[in-house]
Design a protein around this motif. Structure first.
Motif, PDB file in Angstrom:
ATOM      1  N   THR A   1       0.829  -1.203   0.000  1.00  0.00           N
ATOM      2  CA  THR A   1       0.000   0.000   0.000  1.00  0.00           C
ATOM      3  C   THR A   1       0.869   1.260   0.000  1.00  0.00           C
ATOM      4  O   THR A   1       0.590   2.214  -0.728  1.00  0.00           O
ATOM      5  CB  THR A   1      -0.946   0.007   1.209  1.00  0.00           C
ATOM      6  OG1 THR A   1      -1.780  -1.154   1.141  1.00  0.00           O
ATOM      7  CG2 THR A   1      -1.813   1.244   1.241  1.00  0.00           C
TER       8      THR A   1
ATOM      9  N   ARG B   1       2.321   1.593  -3.445  1.00  0.00           N
ATOM     10  CA  ARG B   1       1.295   2.039  -4.389  1.00  0.00           C
ATOM     11  C   ARG B   1       0.982   3.521  -4.203  1.00  0.00           C
ATOM     12  O   ARG B   1       0.816   4.250  -5.175  1.00  0.00           O
ATOM     13  CB  ARG B   1       0.020   1.212  -4.199  1.00  0.00           C
ATOM     14  CG  ARG B   1      -1.019   1.512  -5.263  1.00  0.00           C
ATOM     15  CD  ARG B   1      -2.454   1.539  -4.804  1.00  0.00           C
ATOM     16  NE  ARG B   1      -2.660   2.306  -3.620  1.00  0.00           N
ATOM     17  CZ  ARG B   1      -3.469   1.919  -2.639  1.00  0.00           C
ATOM     18  NH1 ARG B   1      -4.105   0.782  -2.695  1.00  0.00           N
ATOM     19  NH2 ARG B   1      -3.641   2.670  -1.573  1.00  0.00           N
ATOM     20  N   ASP B   2       0.906   3.977  -2.963  1.00  0.00           N
ATOM     21  CA  ASP B   2       0.618   5.384  -2.708  1.00  0.00           C
ATOM     22  C   ASP B   2       1.714   6.289  -3.278  1.00  0.00           C
ATOM     23  O   ASP B   2       1.422   7.357  -3.823  1.00  0.00           O
ATOM     24  CB  ASP B   2       0.458   5.636  -1.211  1.00  0.00           C
ATOM     25  CG  ASP B   2      -0.830   5.051  -0.655  1.00  0.00           C
ATOM     26  OD1 ASP B   2      -1.717   4.674  -1.457  1.00  0.00           O
ATOM     27  OD2 ASP B   2      -0.948   4.961   0.584  1.00  0.00           O
TER      28      ASP B   2
ATOM     29  N   ILE C   1       3.679   5.578  -5.855  1.00  0.00           N
ATOM     30  CA  ILE C   1       3.550   5.542  -7.315  1.00  0.00           C
ATOM     31  C   ILE C   1       2.387   6.417  -7.762  1.00  0.00           C
ATOM     32  O   ILE C   1       2.494   7.166  -8.735  1.00  0.00           O
ATOM     33  CB  ILE C   1       3.375   4.089  -7.801  1.00  0.00           C
ATOM     34  CG1 ILE C   1       4.671   3.301  -7.566  1.00  0.00           C
ATOM     35  CG2 ILE C   1       2.980   4.047  -9.271  1.00  0.00           C
ATOM     36  CD1 ILE C   1       4.514   1.815  -7.758  1.00  0.00           C
ATOM     37  N   GLU C   2       1.283   6.331  -7.041  1.00  0.00           N
ATOM     38  CA  GLU C   2       0.106   7.128  -7.394  1.00  0.00           C
ATOM     39  C   GLU C   2       0.397   8.623  -7.260  1.00  0.00           C
ATOM     40  O   GLU C   2       0.026   9.412  -8.133  1.00  0.00           O
ATOM     41  CB  GLU C   2      -1.066   6.741  -6.498  1.00  0.00           C
ATOM     42  CG  GLU C   2      -2.337   7.473  -6.806  1.00  0.00           C
ATOM     43  CD  GLU C   2      -3.483   7.069  -5.887  1.00  0.00           C
ATOM     44  OE1 GLU C   2      -4.611   7.489  -6.174  1.00  0.00           O
ATOM     45  OE2 GLU C   2      -3.253   6.355  -4.909  1.00  0.00           O
TER      46      GLU C   2
ATOM     47  N   PHE D   1       2.508   9.706 -10.131  1.00  0.00           N
ATOM     48  CA  PHE D   1       1.689   9.732 -11.344  1.00  0.00           C
ATOM     49  C   PHE D   1       0.836  10.992 -11.398  1.00  0.00           C
ATOM     50  O   PHE D   1       0.782  11.673 -12.420  1.00  0.00           O
ATOM     51  CB  PHE D   1       0.808   8.487 -11.408  1.00  0.00           C
ATOM     52  CG  PHE D   1      -0.125   8.472 -12.576  1.00  0.00           C
ATOM     53  CD1 PHE D   1       0.340   8.203 -13.851  1.00  0.00           C
ATOM     54  CD2 PHE D   1      -1.477   8.736 -12.411  1.00  0.00           C
ATOM     55  CE1 PHE D   1      -0.508   8.194 -14.937  1.00  0.00           C
ATOM     56  CE2 PHE D   1      -2.342   8.723 -13.486  1.00  0.00           C
ATOM     57  CZ  PHE D   1      -1.855   8.458 -14.758  1.00  0.00           C
ATOM     58  N   VAL D   2       0.191  11.302 -10.297  1.00  0.00           N
ATOM     59  CA  VAL D   2      -0.666  12.493 -10.260  1.00  0.00           C
ATOM     60  C   VAL D   2       0.162  13.745 -10.486  1.00  0.00           C
ATOM     61  O   VAL D   2      -0.229  14.632 -11.244  1.00  0.00           O
ATOM     62  CB  VAL D   2      -1.426  12.564  -8.910  1.00  0.00           C
ATOM     63  CG1 VAL D   2      -2.073  13.925  -8.713  1.00  0.00           C
ATOM     64  CG2 VAL D   2      -2.472  11.467  -8.848  1.00  0.00           C
TER      65      VAL D   2
END
Length: 124
Positions: free
Chosen positions: A53, A56-57, A59-60, A63-64
């Protein structure tokens, strides 16, 4: 909950298979309580989930910052770290009035329009 899960057929089959893999040891008791082992496995899975998690956070967020939210690079500051602006107000605070500011604002508007068009195309 783990006590209930330990009596399910799938858990029992997996437990027996794991015990058979460790059958080389003679000190393994057949009637041993599986709860400590199941709890340890459950905790390990929770730890792996938490780590995934966090990854993933990150990476997110990257990305944003890089893709979803159009921005322009601002001139270097005193600390020489790269700075970016995603709003015209940020450009106005960082760059003095003149050609450079207008150029950055045009570039930002162009990127925002391009991103909006790409989003509309993607939604079709």
């Amino acid at each position: 909950m783990l006590a209930l899960l330990s009596h399910l057929p799938i858990i029992a089959v997996q437990s027996e298979a794991a015990d058979q893999r460790r059958a080389g040891r003679l000190d393994v008791a057949v009637d041993a309580d599986p709860m400590p082992r199941l709890f340890a496995e459950f905790q390990a899975l929770l730890d792996r989930h938490a780590a995934a998690t966090v990854t993933r956070d990150g990476i997110e967020a990257a990305f944003v910052d890089r893709i979803v939210r159009p921005r322009v690079a601002l001139p270097g500051g005193s600390d020489s770290k790269p700075r970016y602006a995603a709003e015209p107000a940020e450009i106005a605070r960082a760059v003095a009035p003149g050609c450079r500011r207008r150029r950055l604002e045009r570039r930002l508007r162009r990127r925002q329009r391009s991103e909006a068009a790409a989003t509309v195309d993607w939604l079709k």
